[in-house]
Design a protein around this motif. Sequence first.
Motif, PDB file in Angstrom:
ATOM      1  N   UNK A 230      -5.823  43.332   0.154  1.00 33.21           N
ATOM      2  CA  UNK A 230      -5.163  42.595   1.224  1.00 33.21           C
ATOM      3  C   UNK A 230      -4.025  41.695   0.816  1.00 33.21           C
ATOM      4  N   UNK A 231      -3.534  41.806  -0.406  1.00 28.02           N
ATOM      5  CA  UNK A 231      -2.394  41.008  -0.836  1.00 28.02           C
ATOM      6  C   UNK A 231      -1.092  41.762  -0.590  1.00 28.02           C
ATOM      7  N   UNK A 232       0.029  41.048  -0.766  1.00 27.20           N
ATOM      8  CA  UNK A 232       1.330  41.656  -0.562  1.00 27.20           C
ATOM      9  C   UNK A 232       1.718  42.501  -1.770  1.00 27.20           C
ATOM     10  N   UNK A 233       2.472  43.568  -1.505  1.00 26.67           N
ATOM     11  CA  UNK A 233       2.930  44.454  -2.576  1.00 26.67           C
ATOM     12  C   UNK A 233       4.342  44.917  -2.253  1.00 26.67           C
ATOM     13  N   UNK A 234       5.121  45.209  -3.287  1.00 32.12           N
ATOM     14  CA  UNK A 234       6.424  45.829  -3.081  1.00 32.12           C
ATOM     15  C   UNK A 234       6.204  47.224  -2.497  1.00 32.12           C
ATOM     16  N   UNK A 260      10.299  43.766   3.663  1.00 34.66           N
ATOM     17  CA  UNK A 260       9.835  42.385   3.539  1.00 34.66           C
ATOM     18  C   UNK A 260       8.644  42.302   2.592  1.00 34.66           C
ATOM     19  N   UNK A 261       8.562  41.186   1.905  1.00 32.74           N
ATOM     20  CA  UNK A 261       7.398  40.815   1.105  1.00 32.74           C
ATOM     21  C   UNK A 261       7.306  39.303   1.178  1.00 32.74           C
ATOM     22  N   UNK A 274      12.318  48.219  -2.516  1.00 34.35           N
ATOM     23  CA  UNK A 274      12.141  48.517  -1.099  1.00 34.35           C
ATOM     24  C   UNK A 274      13.245  49.405  -0.555  1.00 34.35           C
ATOM     25  N   UNK A 275      14.482  49.093  -0.937  1.00 37.05           N
ATOM     26  CA  UNK A 275      15.611  49.901  -0.474  1.00 37.05           C
ATOM     27  C   UNK A 275      15.483  51.334  -0.986  1.00 37.05           C
ATOM     28  N   UNK A 276      15.204  51.491  -2.268  1.00 45.40           N
ATOM     29  CA  UNK A 276      15.071  52.822  -2.855  1.00 45.40           C
ATOM     30  C   UNK A 276      13.909  53.600  -2.240  1.00 45.40           C
TER      31      UNK A 276
END
Length: 283
Positions: A230-234, A260-261, A274-276
Amino acid sequence: MTVSRRTMLRGAAAGAIVAGAAVAVPGTASATGGGRWWRRRVPKDKISIQLYTLRSIMENDVEGTLSALADIGYRKVEMAGTYGRSAREFRGILDRHHLRATSTHMGIDGDINQAIEDAKILGNRKSDVAWASFPTIAEWQDFAERLDAAGRAYRRAGIEFGYHNHGHEFQRIDGVRPYDVITRCTKRRNVNLEMDLFWVIDGGADPVREFYRIAGRVNQYHVKDRTPDGNFADLGEGTIDFAHIFRATWPLEVDEYIVENDEPVDPLKCAETGYNYLRNLRF
């Protein structure tokens, strides 16, 4: 101290491996949809990034950070404040780096006329209320009424207005979900929904099912990945199967896919990864 673009970008993943597991299913699924090549892809001109992701470096160097985003390939950003600049000053920086702030996060309790004027100067096409939380359904209903009134004012000014969810809107209060209050008590023409995919899943809901429950009202995605705990990830480093979500909702394709992160380890690496990921994703 000014942060040079080269220094800021040093060490960023040049060719990020974009792999993520299907939601709640062990194993991995590649950005090409588990080895199968799909025709669809996220259009480049629909990729954006929420500048909140880069707040730690924006606070020290707005110009250098925006320049670095342009170098990565971004042409759109979503704002979260102007970092001490006026709307006109911030617009000037964006213009110098060939970026458009097509969307912004804002509050609902300030001077709405000034907010609309600033949005026009910045070139915002969309404005979204970033956060709301209330302990009772009655308060959520009151908020929805205010949201609709604000949306009506923005619509008359030619700017789309919406609401950005977190996870708590999907938790029932006296048997009712606040998200349902928002969607029922606001008019489609006044209030759109910016769906944050991380938070929908974190709140225990299915983003595809929610998308079709309010079909036609979701015009932006926050594309934010989530670890198994449940944590944020790229993007591509978590468990959310974005290919499945995008493929399932493509008939009513959204206008913007916003990277977003909330807690990135390396904001610029996160932005580039994220863009790639979105550029390489096939579904």
